[in-house]
Design a protein around this motif. Sequence first.
Motif, PDB file in Angstrom:
ATOM      1  N   VAL A 285       0.888  -1.163   0.000  1.00 29.53           N
ATOM      2  CA  VAL A 285       0.000   0.000   0.000  1.00 29.53           C
ATOM      3  C   VAL A 285       0.926   1.212   0.000  1.00 29.53           C
ATOM      4  O   VAL A 285       1.829   1.318   0.832  1.00 29.53           O
ATOM      5  N   LEU A 286       0.717   2.091  -0.962  1.00 34.82           N
ATOM      6  CA  LEU A 286       1.516   3.307  -1.083  1.00 34.82           C
ATOM      7  C   LEU A 286       0.652   4.511  -0.763  1.00 34.82           C
ATOM      8  O   LEU A 286      -0.561   4.486  -0.982  1.00 34.82           O
ATOM      9  N   VAL A 287       1.287   5.556  -0.258  1.00 37.22           N
ATOM     10  CA  VAL A 287       0.587   6.812  -0.012  1.00 37.22           C
ATOM     11  C   VAL A 287       1.315   7.943  -0.725  1.00 37.22           C
ATOM     12  O   VAL A 287       2.537   7.907  -0.887  1.00 37.22           O
ATOM     13  N   MET A 288       0.537   8.928  -1.156  1.00 32.46           N
ATOM     14  CA  MET A 288       1.096  10.143  -1.726  1.00 32.46           C
ATOM     15  C   MET A 288       0.991  11.214  -0.656  1.00 32.46           C
ATOM     16  O   MET A 288      -0.098  11.443  -0.110  1.00 32.46           O
ATOM     17  N   VAL A 289       2.127  11.823  -0.346  1.00 33.86           N
ATOM     18  CA  VAL A 289       2.177  12.796   0.747  1.00 33.86           C
ATOM     19  C   VAL A 289       2.818  14.102   0.275  1.00 33.86           C
ATOM     20  O   VAL A 289       3.592  14.125  -0.683  1.00 33.86           O
ATOM     21  N   ASP A 290       2.492  15.169   0.992  1.00 33.26           N
ATOM     22  CA  ASP A 290       3.105  16.465   0.711  1.00 33.26           C
ATOM     23  C   ASP A 290       4.352  16.629   1.585  1.00 33.26           C
ATOM     24  O   ASP A 290       4.768  15.698   2.276  1.00 33.26           O
ATOM     25  N   GLU A 291       4.917  17.822   1.569  1.00 30.04           N
ATOM     26  CA  GLU A 291       6.155  18.092   2.325  1.00 30.04           C
ATOM     27  C   GLU A 291       5.966  17.895   3.832  1.00 30.04           C
ATOM     28  O   GLU A 291       6.911  17.577   4.544  1.00 30.04           O
ATOM     29  N   ALA A 292       4.744  18.093   4.323  1.00 31.24           N
ATOM     30  CA  ALA A 292       4.457  17.924   5.748  1.00 31.24           C
ATOM     31  C   ALA A 292       4.055  16.480   6.084  1.00 31.24           C
ATOM     32  O   ALA A 292       3.638  16.202   7.198  1.00 31.24           O
ATOM     33  N   ASP A 293       4.151  15.578   5.121  1.00 29.69           N
ATOM     34  CA  ASP A 293       3.814  14.161   5.263  1.00 29.69           C
ATOM     35  C   ASP A 293       2.308  13.933   5.438  1.00 29.69           C
ATOM     36  O   ASP A 293       1.887  12.922   5.973  1.00 29.69           O
ATOM     37  N   GLN A 294       1.501  14.874   4.951  1.00 31.62           N
ATOM     38  CA  GLN A 294       0.051  14.707   4.959  1.00 31.62           C
ATOM     39  C   GLN A 294      -0.343  13.854   3.760  1.00 31.62           C
ATOM     40  O   GLN A 294       0.099  14.095   2.638  1.00 31.62           O
ATOM     41  N   VAL A 295      -1.194  12.857   3.985  1.00 31.57           N
ATOM     42  CA  VAL A 295      -1.604  11.925   2.941  1.00 31.57           C
ATOM     43  C   VAL A 295      -2.711  12.535   2.094  1.00 31.57           C
ATOM     44  O   VAL A 295      -3.719  13.006   2.618  1.00 31.57           O
ATOM     45  N   PHE A 296      -2.520  12.483   0.751  1.00 35.11           N
ATOM     46  CA  PHE A 296      -3.513  12.993  -0.186  1.00 35.11           C
ATOM     47  C   PHE A 296      -4.013  11.918  -1.152  1.00 35.11           C
ATOM     48  O   PHE A 296      -4.892  12.175  -1.963  1.00 35.11           O
ATOM     49  N   GLY A 297      -3.446  10.737  -1.061  1.00 35.74           N
ATOM     50  CA  GLY A 297      -3.884   9.651  -1.918  1.00 35.74           C
ATOM     51  C   GLY A 297      -3.243   8.355  -1.491  1.00 35.74           C
ATOM     52  O   GLY A 297      -2.256   8.355  -0.748  1.00 35.74           O
ATOM     53  N   TRP A 298      -3.844   7.262  -1.933  1.00 37.90           N
ATOM     54  CA  TRP A 298      -3.252   5.954  -1.652  1.00 37.90           C
ATOM     55  C   TRP A 298      -3.583   5.000  -2.788  1.00 37.90           C
ATOM     56  O   TRP A 298      -4.553   5.185  -3.522  1.00 37.90           O
ATOM     57  N   ALA A 299      -2.730   4.016  -2.917  1.00 36.65           N
ATOM     58  CA  ALA A 299      -2.917   2.973  -3.916  1.00 36.65           C
ATOM     59  C   ALA A 299      -2.382   1.683  -3.326  1.00 36.65           C
ATOM     60  O   ALA A 299      -1.416   1.695  -2.557  1.00 36.65           O
ATOM     61  N   GLY A 300      -3.021   0.580  -3.677  1.00 39.08           N
ATOM     62  CA  GLY A 300      -2.570  -0.684  -3.118  1.00 39.08           C
ATOM     63  C   GLY A 300      -2.862  -1.856  -4.022  1.00 39.08           C
ATOM     64  O   GLY A 300      -3.707  -1.780  -4.921  1.00 39.08           O
ATOM     65  N   LEU A 301      -2.141  -2.922  -3.778  1.00 39.75           N
ATOM     66  CA  LEU A 301      -2.375  -4.188  -4.443  1.00 39.75           C
ATOM     67  C   LEU A 301      -3.081  -5.116  -3.477  1.00 39.75           C
ATOM     68  O   LEU A 301      -2.915  -5.008  -2.258  1.00 39.75           O
ATOM     69  N   SER A 302      -3.835  -6.038  -4.030  1.00 43.37           N
ATOM     70  CA  SER A 302      -4.476  -7.077  -3.227  1.00 43.37           C
ATOM     71  C   SER A 302      -4.533  -8.348  -4.056  1.00 43.37           C
ATOM     72  O   SER A 302      -4.291  -8.338  -5.269  1.00 43.37           O
ATOM     73  N   SER A 303      -4.866  -9.425  -3.397  1.00 37.91           N
ATOM     74  CA  SER A 303      -4.913 -10.731  -4.044  1.00 37.91           C
ATOM     75  C   SER A 303      -5.985 -10.756  -5.129  1.00 37.91           C
ATOM     76  O   SER A 303      -7.084 -10.233  -4.937  1.00 37.91           O
ATOM     77  N   TYR A 304      -5.659 -11.382  -6.255  1.00 37.85           N
ATOM     78  CA  TYR A 304      -6.631 -11.549  -7.329  1.00 37.85           C
ATOM     79  C   TYR A 304      -7.509 -12.761  -7.069  1.00 37.85           C
ATOM     80  O   TYR A 304      -8.728 -12.674  -7.080  1.00 37.85           O
ATOM     81  N   ARG A 305      -6.916 -13.901  -6.843  1.00 36.33           N
ATOM     82  CA  ARG A 305      -7.615 -15.152  -6.546  1.00 36.33           C
ATOM     83  C   ARG A 305      -6.723 -15.975  -5.621  1.00 36.33           C
ATOM     84  O   ARG A 305      -5.507 -15.797  -5.604  1.00 36.33           O
ATOM     85  N   GLY A 306      -7.310 -16.899  -4.923  1.00 31.51           N
ATOM     86  CA  GLY A 306      -6.573 -17.700  -3.954  1.00 31.51           C
ATOM     87  C   GLY A 306      -5.755 -18.841  -4.529  1.00 31.51           C
ATOM     88  O   GLY A 306      -4.888 -19.376  -3.848  1.00 31.51           O
ATOM     89  N   ARG A 307      -6.010 -19.219  -5.756  1.00 34.12           N
ATOM     90  CA  ARG A 307      -5.294 -20.353  -6.342  1.00 34.12           C
ATOM     91  C   ARG A 307      -3.847 -19.988  -6.661  1.00 34.12           C
ATOM     92  O   ARG A 307      -3.559 -18.883  -7.121  1.00 34.12           O
ATOM     93  N   ALA A 308      -2.925 -20.939  -6.461  1.00 32.55           N
ATOM     94  CA  ALA A 308      -1.494 -20.695  -6.649  1.00 32.55           C
ATOM     95  C   ALA A 308      -1.156 -20.238  -8.066  1.00 32.55           C
ATOM     96  O   ALA A 308      -0.227 -19.444  -8.260  1.00 32.55           O
ATOM     97  N   CYS A 309      -1.892 -20.701  -9.061  1.00 32.91           N
ATOM     98  CA  CYS A 309      -1.579 -20.328 -10.445  1.00 32.91           C
ATOM     99  C   CYS A 309      -1.757 -18.828 -10.687  1.00 32.91           C
ATOM    100  O   CYS A 309      -1.245 -18.294 -11.673  1.00 32.91           O
ATOM    101  N   TYR A 310      -2.458 -18.136  -9.799  1.00 32.56           N
ATOM    102  CA  TYR A 310      -2.697 -16.700  -9.950  1.00 32.56           C
ATOM    103  C   TYR A 310      -1.813 -15.849  -9.039  1.00 32.56           C
ATOM    104  O   TYR A 310      -2.041 -14.642  -8.903  1.00 32.56           O
ATOM    105  N   ASP A 311      -0.800 -16.449  -8.429  1.00 37.14           N
ATOM    106  CA  ASP A 311       0.041 -15.712  -7.485  1.00 37.14           C
ATOM    107  C   ASP A 311       0.728 -14.495  -8.093  1.00 37.14           C
ATOM    108  O   ASP A 311       1.094 -13.573  -7.379  1.00 37.14           O
ATOM    109  N   GLY A 312       0.927 -14.478  -9.403  1.00 36.63           N
ATOM    110  CA  GLY A 312       1.600 -13.360 -10.055  1.00 36.63           C
ATOM    111  C   GLY A 312       0.661 -12.290 -10.572  1.00 36.63           C
ATOM    112  O   GLY A 312       1.087 -11.393 -11.309  1.00 36.63           O
ATOM    113  N   ILE A 313      -0.596 -12.363 -10.193  1.00 39.36           N
ATOM    114  CA  ILE A 313      -1.592 -11.374 -10.612  1.00 39.36           C
ATOM    115  C   ILE A 313      -2.104 -10.651  -9.369  1.00 39.36           C
ATOM    116  O   ILE A 313      -2.382 -11.280  -8.354  1.00 39.36           O
ATOM    117  N   ALA A 314      -2.226  -9.338  -9.467  1.00 34.87           N
ATOM    118  CA  ALA A 314      -2.742  -8.557  -8.340  1.00 34.87           C
ATOM    119  C   ALA A 314      -3.833  -7.616  -8.820  1.00 34.87           C
ATOM    120  O   ALA A 314      -3.771  -7.084  -9.929  1.00 34.87           O
TER     121      ALA A 314
END
Length: 167
Positions: A51-80
């Motif tokens: 999970v990433l955050v976009m912050v200003d000079e004062a470290d105030q958060v103005f946005g975020w982006a994140g990855l999460s699991s696509y599916r539980g099966r092992a064949c999909y481990d490289g997909i987010a």
Amino acid sequence: MRVRLAEPKDTVSIAAIYNQRIEERSSTFETAPRSPADMLDRINAMERYPVLVMVDEADQVFGWAGLSSYRGRACYDGIADFSIYLDRSVRGQGLGKQLLQTLLTEAEARGFWKVLSRIFTFNHASLALCEACGFRQVGVYEKHACLEGRWLDCAIVERLFPVNQPV
């Protein structure tokens, strides 16, 4: 603005930004506000799904982006799956592109070969952002889910990374 990995102290801001989009009914099927504790669960999974955050000079958060699991099966481990949300005060300033490109760099460095998401077909800003970051639209889920009595379609977008390993 700069982008960094999220920290537990960011959960209040991350939840507040996500809750803006829940209230607007423009980006998620969720209807119940999220708490900082909910967002801490995401941050605690960062070893695999950053999970990433976009912050200003004062470290105030103005946005975020994140990855999460696509599916539980092992064949999909490289997909987010990915999510990205900006505070309404900074939308339309091009900051989403910086945040999403940083997330994509992080995804590729962690060995993902594909990142994807589903975006409401009426969310033109998010679709344009994805196109600007190299995503392609591969289809539409019609009537993907019902939000407050309205069936909504979702565009399916994906971004592939080169795969350098034999299958």
